[in-house]
Enzyme design. Sequence first.
Site, short mmCIF file in Angstrom:
data_model
loop_
_atom_site.label_atom_id
_atom_site.label_comp_id
_atom_site.label_asym_id
_atom_site.label_seq_id
_atom_site.Cartn_x
_atom_site.Cartn_y
_atom_site.Cartn_z
N LYS A 83 0.85 -1.19 0.00
CA LYS A 83 0.00 0.00 0.00
C LYS A 83 0.89 1.24 0.00
O LYS A 83 1.79 1.38 0.85
CB LYS A 83 -0.86 -0.05 1.27
O1 G3P Z 1 -7.38 1.96 6.10
C1 G3P Z 1 -7.75 3.13 5.48
C2 G3P Z 1 -9.08 3.70 5.93
O2 G3P Z 1 -10.06 2.72 5.86
C3 G3P Z 1 -9.04 4.46 7.23
O3 G3P Z 1 -10.31 4.80 7.68
O4 G3P Z 1 -11.74 5.43 9.58
O5 G3P Z 1 -9.32 6.10 9.60
O6 G3P Z 1 -10.92 7.21 8.06
P1 G3P Z 1 -10.58 5.95 8.79
#
Ligand code: G3P
Length: 215
Positions: A83
């Site tokens: 990633k």
């Molecule tokens: O892993 C990437 C993403 O899903 C992170 O989500 O909840 O931190 O905005 P969030």
Amino acid sequence: MKFFVDTGNIADITRLHALGIVDGVTTNPSLMAKESRKPHEILKEICDLVQGPVSGEVVATDYEGMMREGRELREISEHIIVKVPFTPAGVQACKTLTEEGTRVNVTLVFSAAQALIAAKVGAYFVSPFVGRLDDIGHDGMDLIEDIVEIYDNYEFSTQVLVASTRGPLHIIQAAKLGADICTCPPAVLDALFKHPLTDIGLERFLKDWEKAQQK
Ligand code: G3P
């Protein structure tokens, strides 16, 4: 639609995987920082358990550093997806890693233009963050609609991995738009199961059955 779990927590992954609904896992540096073991050890264990795509993120911000970390990550398992953040260096690393046969997930995508560039350099997954767009007053799902349309127009093979999901509605909307994958925190996957009428209905069935046994 495929479901990925967005966590580095082995207990949550094990529990959800046992239900048969987990196709893969995504992690990021913030999620890994919550765990007490070394990230590479955790990623190896997740790969062995899930036997599907597992995203591990680079933390370098320059091209050479991303390439070095990406090559280390891919040695962990055949299931690792490297990633990289959507930056010029990340795009360049995506192109080189893809040419080397490594699958890349381009993350921190917030615009259709970024998603178009990620597809052009051969990203295996693109990760648009819907929840974080909603948080600042945009509609994250508009972005998913745009990306799905653009990828269909040009028959890009890059898969749309809806990230930063906050609840069941995001998953349903993404599925209606034809997104390939949703990655969900464990609590969001748990919420997909819940409906009060299911609970009430089951309770009623069991009570009626119990009464019938007393005849
Ligand atoms: O892993 C990437 C993403 O899903 C992170 O989500 O909840 O931190 O905005 P969030």
